[in-house]
Motif scaffolding. Structure first.
Motif, PDB file in Angstrom:
ATOM      1  N   ARG A   1      -2.773   6.444   6.732  1.00  0.00           N
ATOM      2  CA  ARG A   1      -2.354   7.846   6.826  1.00  0.00           C
ATOM      3  C   ARG A   1      -1.410   8.075   7.994  1.00  0.00           C
ATOM      4  O   ARG A   1      -0.780   9.125   8.103  1.00  0.00           O
ATOM      5  CB  ARG A   1      -3.584   8.746   6.949  1.00  0.00           C
ATOM      6  CG  ARG A   1      -4.386   8.835   5.663  1.00  0.00           C
ATOM      7  CD  ARG A   1      -5.564   9.762   5.796  1.00  0.00           C
ATOM      8  NE  ARG A   1      -6.648   9.155   6.553  1.00  0.00           N
ATOM      9  CZ  ARG A   1      -7.809   9.769   6.826  1.00  0.00           C
ATOM     10  NH1 ARG A   1      -7.997  11.006   6.408  1.00  0.00           N
ATOM     11  NH2 ARG A   1      -8.756   9.151   7.501  1.00  0.00           N
ATOM     12  N   GLU A   2      -1.348   7.106   8.894  1.00  0.00           N
ATOM     13  CA  GLU A   2      -0.437   7.148  10.032  1.00  0.00           C
ATOM     14  C   GLU A   2       0.038   5.724  10.298  1.00  0.00           C
ATOM     15  O   GLU A   2      -0.658   4.762   9.982  1.00  0.00           O
ATOM     16  CB  GLU A   2      -1.129   7.693  11.287  1.00  0.00           C
ATOM     17  CG  GLU A   2      -1.571   9.147  11.181  1.00  0.00           C
ATOM     18  CD  GLU A   2      -2.263   9.611  12.450  1.00  0.00           C
ATOM     19  OE1 GLU A   2      -2.122   8.910  13.482  1.00  0.00           O
ATOM     20  OE2 GLU A   2      -2.935  10.645  12.420  1.00  0.00           O
ATOM     21  N   PRO A   3       1.204   5.571  10.904  1.00  0.00           N
ATOM     22  CA  PRO A   3       1.656   4.226  11.257  1.00  0.00           C
ATOM     23  C   PRO A   3       0.960   3.743  12.524  1.00  0.00           C
ATOM     24  O   PRO A   3       0.463   4.543  13.320  1.00  0.00           O
ATOM     25  CB  PRO A   3       3.154   4.420  11.506  1.00  0.00           C
ATOM     26  CG  PRO A   3       3.250   5.816  12.031  1.00  0.00           C
ATOM     27  CD  PRO A   3       2.208   6.607  11.259  1.00  0.00           C
ATOM     28  N   PHE A   4       0.912   2.447  12.699  1.00  0.00           N
ATOM     29  CA  PHE A   4       0.473   1.900  13.976  1.00  0.00           C
ATOM     30  C   PHE A   4       1.493   2.283  15.038  1.00  0.00           C
ATOM     31  O   PHE A   4       2.705   2.214  14.813  1.00  0.00           O
ATOM     32  CB  PHE A   4       0.355   0.378  13.889  1.00  0.00           C
ATOM     33  CG  PHE A   4      -0.696  -0.094  12.947  1.00  0.00           C
ATOM     34  CD1 PHE A   4      -2.040   0.029  13.254  1.00  0.00           C
ATOM     35  CD2 PHE A   4      -0.345  -0.662  11.733  1.00  0.00           C
ATOM     36  CE1 PHE A   4      -3.011  -0.398  12.376  1.00  0.00           C
ATOM     37  CE2 PHE A   4      -1.314  -1.103  10.853  1.00  0.00           C
ATOM     38  CZ  PHE A   4      -2.652  -0.962  11.161  1.00  0.00           C
ATOM     39  N   LEU A   5       1.000   2.673  16.194  1.00  0.00           N
ATOM     40  CA  LEU A   5       1.872   3.114  17.283  1.00  0.00           C
ATOM     41  C   LEU A   5       1.869   2.158  18.474  1.00  0.00           C
ATOM     42  O   LEU A   5       2.783   2.196  19.286  1.00  0.00           O
ATOM     43  CB  LEU A   5       1.445   4.499  17.777  1.00  0.00           C
ATOM     44  CG  LEU A   5       1.434   5.626  16.741  1.00  0.00           C
ATOM     45  CD1 LEU A   5       0.854   6.894  17.357  1.00  0.00           C
ATOM     46  CD2 LEU A   5       2.837   5.871  16.217  1.00  0.00           C
TER      47      LEU A   5
ATOM     48  N   PRO B   1      17.986   5.555   4.782  1.00  0.00           N
ATOM     49  CA  PRO B   1      17.993   6.976   4.433  1.00  0.00           C
ATOM     50  C   PRO B   1      16.786   7.698   5.025  1.00  0.00           C
ATOM     51  O   PRO B   1      15.854   7.065   5.543  1.00  0.00           O
ATOM     52  CB  PRO B   1      17.882   6.954   2.910  1.00  0.00           C
ATOM     53  CG  PRO B   1      16.991   5.774   2.668  1.00  0.00           C
ATOM     54  CD  PRO B   1      17.371   4.749   3.709  1.00  0.00           C
ATOM     55  N   MET B   2      16.779   9.009   4.936  1.00  0.00           N
ATOM     56  CA  MET B   2      15.606   9.806   5.281  1.00  0.00           C
ATOM     57  C   MET B   2      14.671   9.750   4.070  1.00  0.00           C
ATOM     58  O   MET B   2      14.872  10.443   3.077  1.00  0.00           O
ATOM     59  CB  MET B   2      16.016  11.247   5.585  1.00  0.00           C
ATOM     60  CG  MET B   2      14.853  12.130   6.022  1.00  0.00           C
ATOM     61  SD  MET B   2      14.266  11.790   7.699  1.00  0.00           S
ATOM     62  CE  MET B   2      15.613  12.510   8.662  1.00  0.00           C
ATOM     63  N   LEU B   3      13.655   8.906   4.157  1.00  0.00           N
ATOM     64  CA  LEU B   3      12.815   8.643   2.991  1.00  0.00           C
ATOM     65  C   LEU B   3      12.087   9.889   2.486  1.00  0.00           C
ATOM     66  O   LEU B   3      11.832  10.012   1.281  1.00  0.00           O
ATOM     67  CB  LEU B   3      11.792   7.552   3.318  1.00  0.00           C
ATOM     68  CG  LEU B   3      12.352   6.154   3.577  1.00  0.00           C
ATOM     69  CD1 LEU B   3      11.225   5.194   3.930  1.00  0.00           C
ATOM     70  CD2 LEU B   3      13.136   5.641   2.378  1.00  0.00           C
ATOM     71  N   THR B   4      11.765  10.794   3.378  1.00  0.00           N
ATOM     72  CA  THR B   4      11.009  11.985   2.971  1.00  0.00           C
ATOM     73  C   THR B   4      11.824  12.916   2.084  1.00  0.00           C
ATOM     74  O   THR B   4      11.280  13.871   1.521  1.00  0.00           O
ATOM     75  CB  THR B   4      10.521  12.743   4.212  1.00  0.00           C
ATOM     76  OG1 THR B   4      11.636  13.003   5.077  1.00  0.00           O
ATOM     77  CG2 THR B   4       9.492  11.920   4.977  1.00  0.00           C
TER      78      THR B   4
ATOM     79  N   ASN C   1       5.765   9.947   4.997  1.00  0.00           N
ATOM     80  CA  ASN C   1       4.934  10.849   4.201  1.00  0.00           C
ATOM     81  C   ASN C   1       4.020   9.999   3.326  1.00  0.00           C
ATOM     82  O   ASN C   1       4.041   8.764   3.390  1.00  0.00           O
ATOM     83  CB  ASN C   1       5.782  11.824   3.359  1.00  0.00           C
ATOM     84  CG  ASN C   1       6.682  11.127   2.358  1.00  0.00           C
ATOM     85  OD1 ASN C   1       6.504   9.945   2.061  1.00  0.00           O
ATOM     86  ND2 ASN C   1       7.651  11.853   1.827  1.00  0.00           N
ATOM     87  N   ARG C   2       3.201  10.655   2.526  1.00  0.00           N
ATOM     88  CA  ARG C   2       2.205   9.913   1.761  1.00  0.00           C
ATOM     89  C   ARG C   2       2.852   8.904   0.811  1.00  0.00           C
ATOM     90  O   ARG C   2       2.371   7.776   0.654  1.00  0.00           O
ATOM     91  CB  ARG C   2       1.310  10.879   0.979  1.00  0.00           C
ATOM     92  CG  ARG C   2       0.207  10.174   0.192  1.00  0.00           C
ATOM     93  CD  ARG C   2      -0.844  11.151  -0.310  1.00  0.00           C
ATOM     94  NE  ARG C   2      -1.883  10.482  -1.058  1.00  0.00           N
ATOM     95  CZ  ARG C   2      -2.872   9.766  -0.528  1.00  0.00           C
ATOM     96  NH1 ARG C   2      -2.928   9.627   0.790  1.00  0.00           N
ATOM     97  NH2 ARG C   2      -3.778   9.194  -1.281  1.00  0.00           N
TER      98      ARG C   2
ATOM     99  N   LEU D   1       3.739   3.487  -1.166  1.00  0.00           N
ATOM    100  CA  LEU D   1       4.651   2.478  -1.702  1.00  0.00           C
ATOM    101  C   LEU D   1       4.740   1.256  -0.791  1.00  0.00           C
ATOM    102  O   LEU D   1       4.833   0.126  -1.268  1.00  0.00           O
ATOM    103  CB  LEU D   1       6.030   3.094  -1.923  1.00  0.00           C
ATOM    104  CG  LEU D   1       6.066   4.156  -3.029  1.00  0.00           C
ATOM    105  CD1 LEU D   1       7.382   4.923  -3.014  1.00  0.00           C
ATOM    106  CD2 LEU D   1       5.844   3.507  -4.397  1.00  0.00           C
ATOM    107  N   GLY D   2       4.702   1.482   0.525  1.00  0.00           N
ATOM    108  CA  GLY D   2       4.680   0.350   1.443  1.00  0.00           C
ATOM    109  C   GLY D   2       3.453  -0.510   1.226  1.00  0.00           C
ATOM    110  O   GLY D   2       3.536  -1.749   1.201  1.00  0.00           O
ATOM    111  N   ALA D   3       2.296   0.133   1.045  1.00  0.00           N
ATOM    112  CA  ALA D   3       1.055  -0.602   0.814  1.00  0.00           C
ATOM    113  C   ALA D   3       1.121  -1.370  -0.505  1.00  0.00           C
ATOM    114  O   ALA D   3       0.661  -2.519  -0.599  1.00  0.00           O
ATOM    115  CB  ALA D   3      -0.133   0.359   0.812  1.00  0.00           C
ATOM    116  N   GLU D   4       1.673  -0.741  -1.537  1.00  0.00           N
ATOM    117  CA  GLU D   4       1.785  -1.404  -2.831  1.00  0.00           C
ATOM    118  C   GLU D   4       2.659  -2.653  -2.756  1.00  0.00           C
ATOM    119  O   GLU D   4       2.455  -3.611  -3.509  1.00  0.00           O
ATOM    120  CB  GLU D   4       2.354  -0.446  -3.871  1.00  0.00           C
ATOM    121  CG  GLU D   4       1.385   0.657  -4.281  1.00  0.00           C
ATOM    122  CD  GLU D   4       2.016   1.653  -5.239  1.00  0.00           C
ATOM    123  OE1 GLU D   4       3.141   1.373  -5.732  1.00  0.00           O
ATOM    124  OE2 GLU D   4       1.402   2.710  -5.483  1.00  0.00           O
TER     125      GLU D   4
END
Length: 281
Positions: free
Chosen positions: A83-87, A157-160, A197-198, A203-206
């Motif tokens: 739900r959030e990126p690693f920081l 690009p701005m993915l959102t 965003n979600r 999609l990254g996880a997939e």
């Protein structure tokens, strides 16, 4: 050397590096990225004040890969989605990660790789597919020298603002180029402009990738001056910090010069410049 011979050499090299990372992890010599409840990134706040910049003895061993990773937890028909990126990173010792976005660029990336090689440290490069496809030799060098290559989309690009189909295309095309030039598919991705965003997480996880953001932004893209970039890294340095810089996307001469200045200072202050070789559950 033929293309098939090059890929065989790269894959052999990468397997050796991964085996070394696993051995280090088993010996307890490396730190880990951490997660909080519900899968959100977590970790202690960066140290501040004089103690954070306390000078320690130089590290005798530059490369300490983050180990102990395993494939993302999955259930039938379901992949774990952050739900959030690693920081930041956390774990034993004074570990930091240096990351470079937007490349590779033959004007600046080779100089950055030369500096990293001089001090025997590894970094992460979040590459754009449209740059990588033109400079596959630089990805091959990154693989050969033990750096981690992540996905930074095809055209930045701005993915959102994109549809799911276009987001997937931006990510997937870049995964394909990285696999061909680097020798394996990327395990990490970073959204351009830090716009998540979600759909981006899903999609990254997939595609088998974990999201990584940053702790310290050098703002080197604005060409603020070499000394300013160095100062931002020095002031932000603390255990667990992930530093954002760029090796493409404009004039990056200041970024190159800054790395030559702050990298030996970080090492002489006892920081371990490290990379995550594998994602984790």
């Amino acid at each position: 050397m033929t293309k098939d011979q090059l890929l065989t050499r790269l894959c052999t090299r990468r397997r050796a590096l991964l085996a070394g990372a696993a051995a280090l992890g088993a010996a307890g010599t490396a730190g880990l990225l951490s997660l909080g409840p519900g899968g959100e990134p977590a970790g202690p706040a960066p140290a501040t004040g004089p103690q954070a910049r306390r000078t320690l003895k130089p590290s005798a061993y530059r490369l300490q890969p983050l180990a102990g990773y395993s494939p993302p937890r999955t259930e039938p028909g379901r992949t774990l989605v952050r739900r959030e990126p690693f920081l930041r990173v956390s774990g034993r010792g004074r570990s930091m990660v240096l990351t470079f976005d937007d490349g590779p660029d033959p004007r600046y990336t080779p100089d950055i790789l030369d500096t990293l090689a001089k001090y025997d440290v590894r970094a992460m490069f979040f590459v754009c597919g449209e740059m990588a496809v033109e400079h596959r030799d630089l990805l091959a060098r990154m693989a050969d020298e033990g750096h981690v290559v992540g996905n930074h989309t095809w055209s930045h690009p701005m993915l959102t603002r994109l549809t799911r189909g276009r987001i997937r295309s931006e990510m997937e095309r870049t995964c394909d180029v990285i696999e061909e030039a680097y020798g394996e598919r990327p395990l990490w991705f970073r959204a351009p402009y830090g716009a998540w965003n979600r759909a981006v997480f899903q999609l990254g996880a997939e595609l088998g990738m974990e999201p990584l953001a940053w702790t310290v932004d050098t703002l080197d893209w604005s060409t603020p001056g070499t000394r300013t970039i160095v100062r931002r890294v020095e002031r932000g340095a603390a255990p667990g910090v992930v530093v954002l810089s760029h090796d493409a996307g404009g004039d990056r001469a200041q970024s190159v010069r800054a790395l030559r200045d702050y990298l030996p200072q970080l090492l002489d202050s006892g920081y371990h410049i490290t990379v995550p070789y594998r994602r984790y559950a």
